[in-house]
Design an enzyme around this catalytic site. Structure first.
Site, short mmCIF file in Angstrom:
data_model
loop_
_atom_site.label_atom_id
_atom_site.label_comp_id
_atom_site.label_asym_id
_atom_site.label_seq_id
_atom_site.Cartn_x
_atom_site.Cartn_y
_atom_site.Cartn_z
N HIS A 51 0.80 -1.20 0.02
CA HIS A 51 0.01 -0.13 0.14
C HIS A 51 0.71 1.11 0.11
O HIS A 51 0.42 2.13 0.60
CB HIS A 51 -0.88 -0.01 1.25
N HIS B 130 -1.32 4.08 10.06
CA HIS B 130 -0.12 4.61 10.32
C HIS B 130 -0.12 5.92 11.18
O HIS B 130 0.38 6.97 10.73
CB HIS B 130 0.68 5.05 8.99
N HIS C 242 10.43 -3.89 3.51
CA HIS C 242 10.69 -2.48 3.27
C HIS C 242 11.39 -1.94 4.53
O HIS C 242 10.65 -2.53 5.58
CB HIS C 242 9.86 -1.70 2.44
N GLU D 259 4.58 -5.61 8.14
CA GLU D 259 3.20 -5.30 7.52
C GLU D 259 2.49 -6.55 7.04
O GLU D 259 1.38 -6.78 6.58
CB GLU D 259 3.18 -4.18 6.62
C1 DHB Z 1 5.95 3.63 2.54
C2 DHB Z 1 4.85 3.80 3.41
C3 DHB Z 1 4.14 2.81 3.90
O1 DHB Z 1 3.11 2.75 4.86
C4 DHB Z 1 4.37 1.48 3.21
O2 DHB Z 1 3.56 0.32 3.61
C5 DHB Z 1 5.43 1.52 2.26
C6 DHB Z 1 6.08 2.66 1.86
C7 DHB Z 1 6.65 5.22 2.41
O3 DHB Z 1 6.54 6.07 2.84
O4 DHB Z 1 7.45 5.00 1.30
FE FE Z 2 2.52 1.00 5.23
#
Ligand code: DHB
Ligand code: FE
Length: 283
Positions: free
Chosen positions: A12, A59, A194, A241
């Protein structure tokens, strides 16, 4: 009777929403990603859910760090996009599905002893709106009603992968026991690997992501054994996540058909992954 007609797993990443909102989807950077997700949009068009349960994490938008429900369900009539600092995304508000949402809460709490937090008034952040944009593009109104289901993946101690899968199984029992004829889909969002902070910011682990994509289809129970330390090490701090994908997978049949799979690196600093699944016996 209500019927579970599909499960979608998707990252997302907020910049995907920004690319859509600013008309950048044909830019060379973004085109491969939007080409890659197109079959999932066409699939959603065929599946035509009346209601989508979107499993996502807030978030620190609607809930600050002062209140962190482990699992929370939106039972309201409408959910507006949250202002995450640049104004709310120019996407429609979601129409809720209070009748089914209350049945879901009742079934989870009374039959399955999942003591979820009941939220009557909430806004929804990129964790929910970006998956809707990926699935449905830019309609003037979303083509289905939406039930937000938040999972705490940001504040220690997060629920285990196994607990998320079991929540999915309990959600399926609630779907199967709802009398009205409703076509219901479930989205598991977030991931893939990530990390947005600290020394390892920008971490992407493609082999680990591929393992998840494979096992999500064929052996999800193996994924439920994975602990948070492994996820943090292999998928990065925000890669955790991915446990939300297991809520979706727990709701699906043991045997599923993979309709579409797509993996793309990078989407901003993140690995992007998508899986579209149907129960093996079809629609
Ligand atoms: C980012 C934020 C998110 O919540 C995520 O799941 C993936 C990437 C971002 O800020 O790049
Ligand atoms: Fe996220």
């Amino acid at each position: 009777m209500a019927k579970l007609v599909g499960g979608l797993a998707t990252s997302h990443v907020p910049s995907i929403g920004a690319a859509i909102d600013h008309g950048r989807t044909d830019d060379p950077y973004w085109k491969p990603l939007f080409d890659g997700i197109q079959p999932a949009r066409e699939w959603m068009d065929r599946v035509r859910p009346d209601v989508v349960i979107v499993v996502y994490n807030d978030h620190a938008s609607r809930f600050g760090m002062d209140v962190t429900p482990t699992f929370a369900i939106g039972v309201g009539d409408t959910f507006a996009p949250h202002d995450e600092g640049y104004g709310p995304r120019p996407v429609p508000a979601c129409e809720g599905a209070p009748g089914f949402a209350w049945h879901l809460v009742e079934s989870l709490v009374l039959k399955d002893e999942f003591d979820v937090t009941i939220v009557s008034d909430m806004t929804v952040d990129h964790g929910l709106t970006v998956p809707l944009s990926l699935a449905f593009g830019q309609p003037s109104a979303w083509p289905c009603r939406v039930i937000p289901l938040c999972v705490n993946v940001i504040q220690y101690p997060q629920p285990t992968a196994r607990r998320c899968f079991r929540l999915g199984e309990a959600i399926r029992r609630a779907i199967d026991s709802f009398e009205p004829d409703l076509r219901i889909a479930i989205f598991g969002t977030g991931g893939m690997s990530h990390q947005l902070q600290g020394e390892r910011a920008g971490l992407i682990n493609a082999p680990y992501d591929q393992m998840w994509l494979d096992q999500m289809v064929t052996n999800p129970l193996a994924l439920t054994e994975i602990g948070h330390t492994e996820l943090l090490r292999e998928a990065g701090s925000e890669g955790l996540e991915i446990i939300m994908w297991l809520v979706m997978r727990g709701a699906m049949d043991a045997t599923v058909r993979e309709v579409h799979r797509f993996y793309h690196v990078p989407a901003s600093n993140t690995a992007y992954g998508l899986l579209a699944l149907e129960n093996a016996e079809g629609l």
